[in-house]
Design a protein around this motif. Structure first.
Motif, PDB file in Angstrom:
ATOM      1  N   THR A   1       0.842  -1.199   0.000  1.00  0.00           N
ATOM      2  CA  THR A   1       0.000   0.000   0.000  1.00  0.00           C
ATOM      3  C   THR A   1       0.875   1.246   0.000  1.00  0.00           C
ATOM      4  O   THR A   1       1.812   1.346   0.795  1.00  0.00           O
ATOM      5  CB  THR A   1      -0.889   0.019   1.251  1.00  0.00           C
ATOM      6  OG1 THR A   1      -1.639  -1.187   1.322  1.00  0.00           O
ATOM      7  CG2 THR A   1      -1.837   1.207   1.235  1.00  0.00           C
ATOM      8  N   TYR A   2       0.584   2.180  -0.885  1.00  0.00           N
ATOM      9  CA  TYR A   2       1.277   3.465  -0.837  1.00  0.00           C
ATOM     10  C   TYR A   2       0.889   4.191   0.443  1.00  0.00           C
ATOM     11  O   TYR A   2      -0.290   4.268   0.802  1.00  0.00           O
ATOM     12  CB  TYR A   2       0.911   4.325  -2.037  1.00  0.00           C
ATOM     13  CG  TYR A   2       1.503   3.849  -3.335  1.00  0.00           C
ATOM     14  CD1 TYR A   2       2.851   4.049  -3.603  1.00  0.00           C
ATOM     15  CD2 TYR A   2       0.716   3.199  -4.284  1.00  0.00           C
ATOM     16  CE1 TYR A   2       3.407   3.597  -4.791  1.00  0.00           C
ATOM     17  CE2 TYR A   2       1.265   2.759  -5.473  1.00  0.00           C
ATOM     18  CZ  TYR A   2       2.606   2.959  -5.724  1.00  0.00           C
ATOM     19  OH  TYR A   2       3.148   2.512  -6.896  1.00  0.00           O
TER      20      TYR A   2
ATOM     21  N   ASP B   1      -1.832   6.744   0.250  1.00  0.00           N
ATOM     22  CA  ASP B   1      -3.189   6.239   0.033  1.00  0.00           C
ATOM     23  C   ASP B   1      -3.943   6.068   1.346  1.00  0.00           C
ATOM     24  O   ASP B   1      -5.177   6.180   1.379  1.00  0.00           O
ATOM     25  CB  ASP B   1      -3.154   4.898  -0.703  1.00  0.00           C
ATOM     26  CG  ASP B   1      -2.799   5.049  -2.174  1.00  0.00           C
ATOM     27  OD1 ASP B   1      -2.657   6.197  -2.638  1.00  0.00           O
ATOM     28  OD2 ASP B   1      -2.651   4.016  -2.852  1.00  0.00           O
TER      29      ASP B   1
ATOM     30  N   LYS C   1      -7.067   7.983   0.053  1.00  0.00           N
ATOM     31  CA  LYS C   1      -7.919   7.095  -0.731  1.00  0.00           C
ATOM     32  C   LYS C   1      -9.116   6.474   0.001  1.00  0.00           C
ATOM     33  O   LYS C   1      -9.886   5.749  -0.628  1.00  0.00           O
ATOM     34  CB  LYS C   1      -7.077   5.943  -1.300  1.00  0.00           C
ATOM     35  CG  LYS C   1      -5.970   6.380  -2.253  1.00  0.00           C
ATOM     36  CD  LYS C   1      -6.515   6.926  -3.547  1.00  0.00           C
ATOM     37  CE  LYS C   1      -5.382   7.156  -4.539  1.00  0.00           C
ATOM     38  NZ  LYS C   1      -5.877   7.716  -5.813  1.00  0.00           N
TER      39      LYS C   1
ATOM     40  N   GLN D   1     -10.813   1.178  -3.035  1.00  0.00           N
ATOM     41  CA  GLN D   1      -9.543   0.459  -3.081  1.00  0.00           C
ATOM     42  C   GLN D   1      -9.562  -0.715  -2.118  1.00  0.00           C
ATOM     43  O   GLN D   1     -10.108  -0.624  -1.019  1.00  0.00           O
ATOM     44  CB  GLN D   1      -8.398   1.412  -2.727  1.00  0.00           C
ATOM     45  CG  GLN D   1      -7.016   0.818  -2.910  1.00  0.00           C
ATOM     46  CD  GLN D   1      -5.921   1.865  -2.768  1.00  0.00           C
ATOM     47  OE1 GLN D   1      -6.110   3.013  -3.156  1.00  0.00           O
ATOM     48  NE2 GLN D   1      -4.784   1.478  -2.222  1.00  0.00           N
TER      49      GLN D   1
ATOM     50  N   ASN E   1      -0.764  -2.352  -6.326  1.00  0.00           N
ATOM     51  CA  ASN E   1      -2.002  -2.287  -7.100  1.00  0.00           C
ATOM     52  C   ASN E   1      -3.060  -1.531  -6.296  1.00  0.00           C
ATOM     53  O   ASN E   1      -3.358  -1.880  -5.158  1.00  0.00           O
ATOM     54  CB  ASN E   1      -2.466  -3.711  -7.411  1.00  0.00           C
ATOM     55  CG  ASN E   1      -3.532  -3.774  -8.466  1.00  0.00           C
ATOM     56  OD1 ASN E   1      -4.454  -2.972  -8.474  1.00  0.00           O
ATOM     57  ND2 ASN E   1      -3.432  -4.765  -9.349  1.00  0.00           N
ATOM     58  N   GLN E   2      -3.625  -0.496  -6.875  1.00  0.00           N
ATOM     59  CA  GLN E   2      -4.608   0.345  -6.189  1.00  0.00           C
ATOM     60  C   GLN E   2      -6.035   0.027  -6.624  1.00  0.00           C
ATOM     61  O   GLN E   2      -6.944   0.851  -6.447  1.00  0.00           O
ATOM     62  CB  GLN E   2      -4.294   1.821  -6.443  1.00  0.00           C
ATOM     63  CG  GLN E   2      -2.952   2.251  -5.848  1.00  0.00           C
ATOM     64  CD  GLN E   2      -2.485   3.599  -6.357  1.00  0.00           C
ATOM     65  OE1 GLN E   2      -2.331   3.800  -7.562  1.00  0.00           O
ATOM     66  NE2 GLN E   2      -2.247   4.526  -5.451  1.00  0.00           N
TER      67      GLN E   2
END
Length: 285
Positions: free
Chosen positions: A196-197, A200, A204, A214, A261-262
């Motif tokens: 996970t970024y 985010d 997000k 997400q 992957n988002q």
């Protein structure tokens, strides 16, 4: 994280950072570049956390209730989880390798309690271990002894042999990274947030049922512990996908389709299914 020209997930990606390219190997923990945080960004982070968690508290039914959470590691993932979880009403203790005196700013910003690593799990129902893989063996012996019975431990770590961690033979030989971490600390772990970024976590979140919400993969052997983590992630504003037991957690390691992957739950499930157990040269020592 290798995703186009983006950096490794999970350790060096602050929210709204600016990317400055750098030669590969120029820093032991920063592959192919570094990030810096512009002046004044702390206010923006605070505004965003307040906005997101105001929405969450109004529109999301809490499954887990307020609980005590210990976070070991105050980097970008650990710091942003501290921001979000305190804003949601959880009692958070946060620790890093440099001592609680270095966490004053984060504590003042969030209301979290800065503690030593040995104290972080005291009374905690959930403990997040979000430190470099190479640092895991150096955690204090018995650091989980003061936690509640059945404490859930979340491992966010990634093995970066070329960029940071050096060679760990068992992982090179095929042992899943989180299984290795579990063996080092002597307690079961749930693997989550590793792909996970960091930004985010702040930018997000969406209410449950929102289109395109997400999703994060979650792997682990204990069904109840895994559900606790999935409920907590849901409260944070993300869907989850059950990625199987810890022996299947290689499916979300660096270099796999799900890493970074988002996508939504359907996208993440597809990415997990497409993963190969073979570690590519880029992710080997």
């Amino acid at each position: 994280m290798q995703h186009g020209h983006r950096l490794q997930v999970g350790s060096v990606v602050p929210f709204l950072s600016l990317y400055v390219p750098a030669a590969a190997g120029s820093h032991p923990s920063l592959p192919r570049g570094t990030f810096f945080q512009p002046p004044g960004i702390g206010l923006r982070i605070g505004e965003l956390v307040e906005r997101q968690d105001g929405i969450a508290l109004r529109r999301h039914h809490r499954k887990v209730g307020s609980m005590k959470i210990g976070i070991i590691g105050a980097g970008n993932i650990g710091g942003n989880l501290t921001r979000r979880l305190t804003a949601l009403g959880h009692e958070v203790s946060v620790a890093n390798s440099r001592g609680p005196q270095t966490l004053t700013a984060l504590a003042e910003e969030t209301g979290a309690t800065p503690v030593t690593v040995a104290e972080a799990a005291r009374g905690a129902r959930v403990v997040v271990v979000t430190i470099p893989v190479k640092a895991v063996p150096g955690l204090p012996a018995g650091f989980l002894d003061g936690a509640t019975e059945g404490v859930v431990v979340i491992d966010t770590g990634n093995y970066y042999p070329q960029q940071r961690d050096g060679r760990i033979t068992a992982i090179e030989d095929g042992l899943p990274e989180s299984r290795w971490t579990e063996e080092q600390i002597g307690h079961p772990v749930i693997k989550a947030f590793n792909g996970t970024y960091a930004e985010d976590i702040l930018s997000k979140p969406l209410p449950k049922g929102s289109p395109g919400r997400q999703a994060l993969p979650v792997a682990g052997d204990d069904a109840a512990a895994k559900q606790t983590v999935r409920d907590l992630i849901d409260e944070l504003g993300f869907d989850t996908v059950d990625a199987g037991g810890l022996d299947e957690s290689w499916r979300q390691q660096p270099g796999t389709p799900v890493y970074g992957n988002q996508g939504d739950a359907e996208t993440i499930a597809k990415a997990l299914a497409e993963a190969s157990p073979e570690r590519t040269a880029e992710w080997r020592a």
